[in-house]
Design an enzyme around this catalytic site. Structure first.
Site, PDB file in Angstrom:
ATOM      1  N   ARG A 173       3.383  40.551   9.489  1.00 43.38           N
ATOM      2  CA  ARG A 173       4.174  40.635   8.257  1.00 43.38           C
ATOM      3  C   ARG A 173       5.446  39.802   8.394  1.00 43.38           C
ATOM      4  NH1 ARG A 173       8.319  45.523   7.418  1.00 43.38           N
ATOM      5  NH2 ARG A 173       8.849  45.129   5.251  1.00 43.38           N
ATOM      6  N   PRO A 221       7.614  52.626   6.549  1.00 41.77           N
ATOM      7  CA  PRO A 221       6.490  51.903   5.953  1.00 41.77           C
ATOM      8  C   PRO A 221       6.461  50.412   6.275  1.00 41.77           C
ATOM      9  CG  PRO A 221       8.122  52.494   4.295  1.00 41.77           C
ATOM     10  CD  PRO A 221       8.494  53.227   5.541  1.00 41.77           C
ATOM     11  N   ASN A 222       5.241  49.951   6.445  1.00 45.13           N
ATOM     12  CA  ASN A 222       4.905  48.539   6.672  1.00 45.13           C
ATOM     13  C   ASN A 222       5.204  48.068   8.098  1.00 45.13           C
ATOM     14  OD1 ASN A 222       4.078  48.043   3.895  1.00 45.13           O
ATOM     15  ND2 ASN A 222       6.235  48.264   3.400  1.00 45.13           N
ATOM     16  N   ASP A 266      18.578  63.864   4.132  1.00 42.93           N
ATOM     17  CA  ASP A 266      18.795  65.315   4.185  1.00 42.93           C
ATOM     18  C   ASP A 266      18.127  65.923   5.412  1.00 42.93           C
ATOM     19  OD1 ASP A 266      20.346  65.293   1.927  1.00 42.93           O
ATOM     20  OD2 ASP A 266      18.824  66.129   0.600  1.00 42.93           O
ATOM     21  N   ARG A 314      19.342  45.670   0.182  1.00 43.39           N
ATOM     22  CA  ARG A 314      19.184  46.112   1.578  1.00 43.39           C
ATOM     23  C   ARG A 314      20.538  46.427   2.225  1.00 43.39           C
ATOM     24  NH1 ARG A 314      13.716  44.861   2.627  1.00 43.39           N
ATOM     25  NH2 ARG A 314      13.047  43.062   1.421  1.00 43.39           N
ATOM     26  N   HIS A 374      17.395  48.367  12.639  1.00 45.29           N
ATOM     27  CA  HIS A 374      16.672  47.415  11.792  1.00 45.29           C
ATOM     28  C   HIS A 374      16.436  46.144  12.591  1.00 45.29           C
ATOM     29  CE1 HIS A 374      17.276  49.987   8.399  1.00 45.29           C
ATOM     30  NE2 HIS A 374      18.535  50.102   8.764  1.00 45.29           N
ATOM     31  N   LEU A 375      15.214  45.667  12.549  1.00 46.44           N
ATOM     32  CA  LEU A 375      14.887  44.431  13.262  1.00 46.44           C
ATOM     33  C   LEU A 375      15.695  43.264  12.706  1.00 46.44           C
ATOM     34  CD1 LEU A 375      11.134  45.213  13.021  1.00 46.44           C
ATOM     35  CD2 LEU A 375      12.224  44.766  15.215  1.00 46.44           C
ATOM     36  N   SER A 376      15.748  43.180  11.386  1.00 50.36           N
ATOM     37  CA  SER A 376      16.458  42.082  10.725  1.00 50.36           C
ATOM     38  C   SER A 376      17.902  42.484  10.456  1.00 50.36           C
ATOM     39  CB  SER A 376      15.759  41.733   9.403  1.00 50.36           C
ATOM     40  OG  SER A 376      15.837  42.827   8.504  1.00 50.36           O
ATOM     41  N   TYR A 411      10.642  39.239  10.864  1.00 51.85           N
ATOM     42  CA  TYR A 411      10.476  40.413  11.729  1.00 51.85           C
ATOM     43  C   TYR A 411       9.943  40.093  13.126  1.00 51.85           C
ATOM     44  CZ  TYR A 411      11.256  42.893   7.367  1.00 51.85           C
ATOM     45  OH  TYR A 411      11.814  43.356   6.202  1.00 51.85           O
ATOM     46  N   HIS A 437      16.777  52.428   2.158  1.00 46.79           N
ATOM     47  CA  HIS A 437      17.547  52.085   0.960  1.00 46.79           C
ATOM     48  C   HIS A 437      17.282  53.026  -0.211  1.00 46.79           C
ATOM     49  CE1 HIS A 437      17.848  48.614   3.505  1.00 46.79           C
ATOM     50  NE2 HIS A 437      16.571  48.318   3.350  1.00 46.79           N
ATOM     51  N   ARG A 445      20.675  39.755   4.023  1.00 43.28           N
ATOM     52  CA  ARG A 445      19.526  39.661   3.125  1.00 43.28           C
ATOM     53  C   ARG A 445      19.912  40.131   1.713  1.00 43.28           C
ATOM     54  NH1 ARG A 445      14.506  42.257   6.000  1.00 43.28           N
ATOM     55  NH2 ARG A 445      13.471  41.129   4.289  1.00 43.28           N
ATOM     56  N   ASN A 473      13.876  53.655  12.497  1.00 39.46           N
ATOM     57  CA  ASN A 473      13.871  52.501  11.605  1.00 39.46           C
ATOM     58  C   ASN A 473      13.134  52.967  10.350  1.00 39.46           C
ATOM     59  OD1 ASN A 473      13.553  50.212  10.136  1.00 39.46           O
ATOM     60  ND2 ASN A 473      12.789  48.940  11.814  1.00 39.46           N
ATOM     61  N   ALA A 498      11.838  50.391   4.425  1.00 38.52           N
ATOM     62  CA  ALA A 498      12.313  50.375   3.033  1.00 38.52           C
ATOM     63  C   ALA A 498      12.922  51.709   2.602  1.00 38.52           C
ATOM     64  CB  ALA A 498      11.166  49.999   2.103  1.00 38.52           C
ATOM     65  N   GLU A 534      20.207  54.414  14.016  1.00 43.76           N
ATOM     66  CA  GLU A 534      19.416  53.692  13.004  1.00 43.76           C
ATOM     67  C   GLU A 534      19.218  52.251  13.478  1.00 43.76           C
ATOM     68  OE1 GLU A 534      21.435  53.759   9.234  1.00 43.76           O
ATOM     69  OE2 GLU A 534      20.191  52.171   8.387  1.00 43.76           O
TER      70      GLU A 534
HETATM   71  C1  DQA Z   1      13.809  46.783   8.086  1.00 44.89           C
HETATM   72  C2  DQA Z   1      14.686  46.259   6.951  1.00 44.89           C
HETATM   73  C3  DQA Z   1      14.300  46.904   5.623  1.00 44.89           C
HETATM   74  O1  DQA Z   1      15.130  46.413   4.579  1.00 44.89           O
HETATM   75  C4  DQA Z   1      12.864  46.580   5.291  1.00 44.89           C
HETATM   76  O2  DQA Z   1      12.478  47.237   4.101  1.00 44.89           O
HETATM   77  C5  DQA Z   1      11.919  46.873   6.399  1.00 44.89           C
HETATM   78  C6  DQA Z   1      12.328  46.631   7.780  1.00 44.89           C
HETATM   79  C7  DQA Z   1      14.083  46.041   9.409  1.00 44.89           C
HETATM   80  O3  DQA Z   1      13.653  46.545  10.452  1.00 44.89           O
HETATM   81  O4  DQA Z   1      14.673  44.964   9.404  1.00 44.89           O
HETATM   82  O5  DQA Z   1      10.772  47.208   6.172  1.00 44.89           O
HETATM   83  O6  DQA Z   1      14.122  48.159   8.291  1.00 44.89           O
END
Ligand code: DQA
Length: 145
Positions: free
Chosen positions: A19, A11-12, A88, A112, A101-103, A24, A81, A108, A75, A78, A99
């Protein structure tokens, strides 16, 4: 036969570029998709790139990967977490999972720092920006060769 890798985004991430660019970056998800397709082609891999804001749709993509993909880059955003359902589903997938994550989630907020998906992932890349996706493809290629 060309192996296919699913690249799944939570999501997002459809708002990348707009954003919180200080966290990001300014690249869009379409930019990342293009870069992934180029690197995958160089590695001899095919890709299916997918984003959803809905947990169940990500679960269904992981189910589809059981028959259609050799490996998964994910990725979960959210859902990283919170989602036992995605964890599963990934546990029912036999191939390698990376896995991304950009950040750097560890730099943080405390919420997270825990990832359900990490309980299944074969590798985790965080804090490398969009390059993390490309590193993940390289790692999958090595694991699949
Ligand atoms: C994220 C890190 C997550 O904590 C966050 O909710 C995201 C993006 C990242 O790519 O850094 O939406 O997965």
């Amino acid at each position: 036969m060309t192996k296919t890798v699913f690249i799944l985004n939570g999501p997002n991430l459809n708002l990348l570029g707009q954003r919180q660019p200080e966290i990001y970056g300014r690249e869009t998800l379409a930019d990342i998709e293009t870069a992934c397709a180029e690197v995958a082609a160089d590695l001899g891999l095919a890709t299916r790139f997918f984003q959803s804001n809905l947990e169940g749709e990500i679960v269904e993509q992981v189910h589809a990967a059981r028959a259609e993909a050799a490996g998964i880059v994910i990725n979960p955003a959210a859902y990283t977490h919170t989602s036992v359902a995605i964890l599963d589903a990934l546990k029912a997938f036999d191939g390698p999972v990376i896995e991304v994550h950009l950040s750097n989630v560890h730099k943080r907020e405390a919420f997270r720092h825990h990832s359900y998906v990490s309980l299944r992932a074969d590798g985790v890349i965080a804090g490398c920006g969009s390059q993390g996706y490309l590193l993940a493809l390289q790692r999958l290629s090595a694991l699949l060769s």
